[in-house]
Design a protein around this motif. Structure first.
Motif, PDB file in Angstrom:
ATOM      1  N   LEU A 186      15.703 -56.676  85.802  1.00 27.45           N
ATOM      2  CA  LEU A 186      16.485 -56.872  84.570  1.00 27.45           C
ATOM      3  C   LEU A 186      15.825 -56.153  83.292  1.00 27.45           C
ATOM      4  CD1 LEU A 186      18.225 -60.182  85.311  1.00 27.45           C
ATOM      5  CD2 LEU A 186      19.462 -57.908  85.367  1.00 27.45           C
ATOM      6  N   ASP A 187      14.547 -56.459  83.100  1.00 30.45           N
ATOM      7  CA  ASP A 187      13.852 -55.814  82.037  1.00 30.45           C
ATOM      8  C   ASP A 187      13.836 -54.533  82.145  1.00 30.45           C
ATOM      9  OD1 ASP A 187      13.272 -58.226  80.404  1.00 30.45           O
ATOM     10  OD2 ASP A 187      11.380 -58.538  81.345  1.00 30.45           O
ATOM     11  N   ARG A 189      15.904 -52.658  83.358  1.00 33.22           N
ATOM     12  CA  ARG A 189      17.275 -52.199  82.853  1.00 33.22           C
ATOM     13  C   ARG A 189      17.702 -52.414  81.560  1.00 33.22           C
ATOM     14  NH1 ARG A 189      20.902 -53.013  88.474  1.00 33.22           N
ATOM     15  NH2 ARG A 189      19.140 -52.492  89.889  1.00 33.22           N
ATOM     16  N   ASP A 190      16.882 -52.802  80.543  1.00 35.64           N
ATOM     17  CA  ASP A 190      16.940 -53.389  79.297  1.00 35.64           C
ATOM     18  C   ASP A 190      18.049 -54.381  78.916  1.00 35.64           C
ATOM     19  OD1 ASP A 190      15.077 -51.271  78.380  1.00 35.64           O
ATOM     20  OD2 ASP A 190      16.854 -50.039  78.461  1.00 35.64           O
ATOM     21  N   ASP A 191      18.204 -55.470  79.894  1.00 30.63           N
ATOM     22  CA  ASP A 191      18.940 -56.450  79.971  1.00 30.63           C
ATOM     23  C   ASP A 191      18.239 -57.621  79.691  1.00 30.63           C
ATOM     24  OD1 ASP A 191      21.024 -58.271  80.056  1.00 30.63           O
ATOM     25  OD2 ASP A 191      22.026 -57.527  81.997  1.00 30.63           O
ATOM     26  N   GLU A 194      19.863 -61.381  80.031  1.00 27.31           N
ATOM     27  CA  GLU A 194      20.022 -61.940  81.516  1.00 27.31           C
ATOM     28  C   GLU A 194      18.538 -62.182  82.004  1.00 27.31           C
ATOM     29  OE1 GLU A 194      22.384 -63.070  84.544  1.00 27.31           O
ATOM     30  OE2 GLU A 194      22.860 -62.850  82.385  1.00 27.31           O
ATOM     31  N   ALA A 195      17.742 -61.270  81.514  1.00 27.83           N
ATOM     32  CA  ALA A 195      16.208 -61.590  82.014  1.00 27.83           C
ATOM     33  C   ALA A 195      15.700 -62.737  81.574  1.00 27.83           C
ATOM     34  CB  ALA A 195      15.554 -60.344  81.646  1.00 27.83           C
TER      35      ALA A 195
END
Length: 221
Positions: A186-187, A189-191, A194-195
């Motif tokens: 998730l990191d 994916r720049d989320d 949520e990460a």
């Protein structure tokens, strides 16, 4: 958190050899030496753990409200030991930790232990008086097997697949490493939000189990 004496007893739980592990480091003639180093309470619990017939003991689990003492058979057929119910509750905590601690392969990869461990801990939850154990969601062994298969697919890929990781979590939501690896994806994916949630869940599970599920993996929380 368990009392210090219980934690220390867990460290030396097989010091005299046990019902299932015969390679003790010391003999009962050296009990005074063990008491001097580790303390009398920890040594007493370790002695019980080594010499009681634990199979019989846990077949007759008592509620946590029980008081007084109980005659417990020794596994070496040398009579019985009179054990305080508080000590029996402490032994149950050590038994749970011992089960989890041994549940991995020689190469330190995870074995199939979690579904059985959860059932054992739920069985002991009233005895230990731990509300957290009673809330652990049961895990079907078939789901545990499927999750382990998917996990092995994920970690051998250079970039773990987030979809596979989430599928694995849906099958077995009790594995801290799954949430950590998902957080890493998730990191990427720049989320970040949520990460962060997944990392918090990984830390919570790691603390609950008190050890890594996959001992080949080290990660910073």
């Amino acid at each position: 958190m368990v009392p210090e004496a219980v934690a220390i007893a867990g460290l030396i739980h097989s010091v005299y050899s046990t019902q299932f592990f015969r390679d003790g480091l010391f003999t009962i003639d050296e009990r005074d030496d063990i008491r001097a180093v580790f303390g009398p309470d920890a040594e007493r619990l370790a002695f019980y753990f080594c010499f009681l017939d634990r199979t019989k003991l846990w077949s007759e689990v008592v509620p946590r409200t029980a008081t007084g003492r109980r005659e417990c058979e020794r596994h070496d057929l040398c009579g019985s030991l009179s054990v305080d119910f508080d000590d029996i509750r402490s032994l149950a905590a050590i038994e749970c930790a011992n089960f989890v601690e041994q549940s991995y392969h020689d190469d330190r990869s995870p074995a199939l232990w979690m579904s059985d461990a959860i059932e054992q801990q739920r069985t002991f939850s009233d005895l230990i008086g731990n509300a957290v154990l009673r809330k652990i969601e049961r895990l079907d062994q078939d789901c545990e097997i499927q999750a382990l298969d998917i996990y092995n697919q994920c970690i051998y890929n250079q970039t773990p697949d987030l979809t596979l990781l989430l599928d694995c979590i849906s099958l077995n939501p009790h594995i801290p490493e799954l949430y950590y690896f998902a957080a890493c994806e998730l990191d990427r994916r720049d989320d970040a939000m949520e990460a962060s949630n997944f990392r918090a869940k990984a830390l919570s599970l790691r603390r609950m189990w008190g050890r890594a599920w996959d001992r080949r993996v080290e990660f910073e929380m």
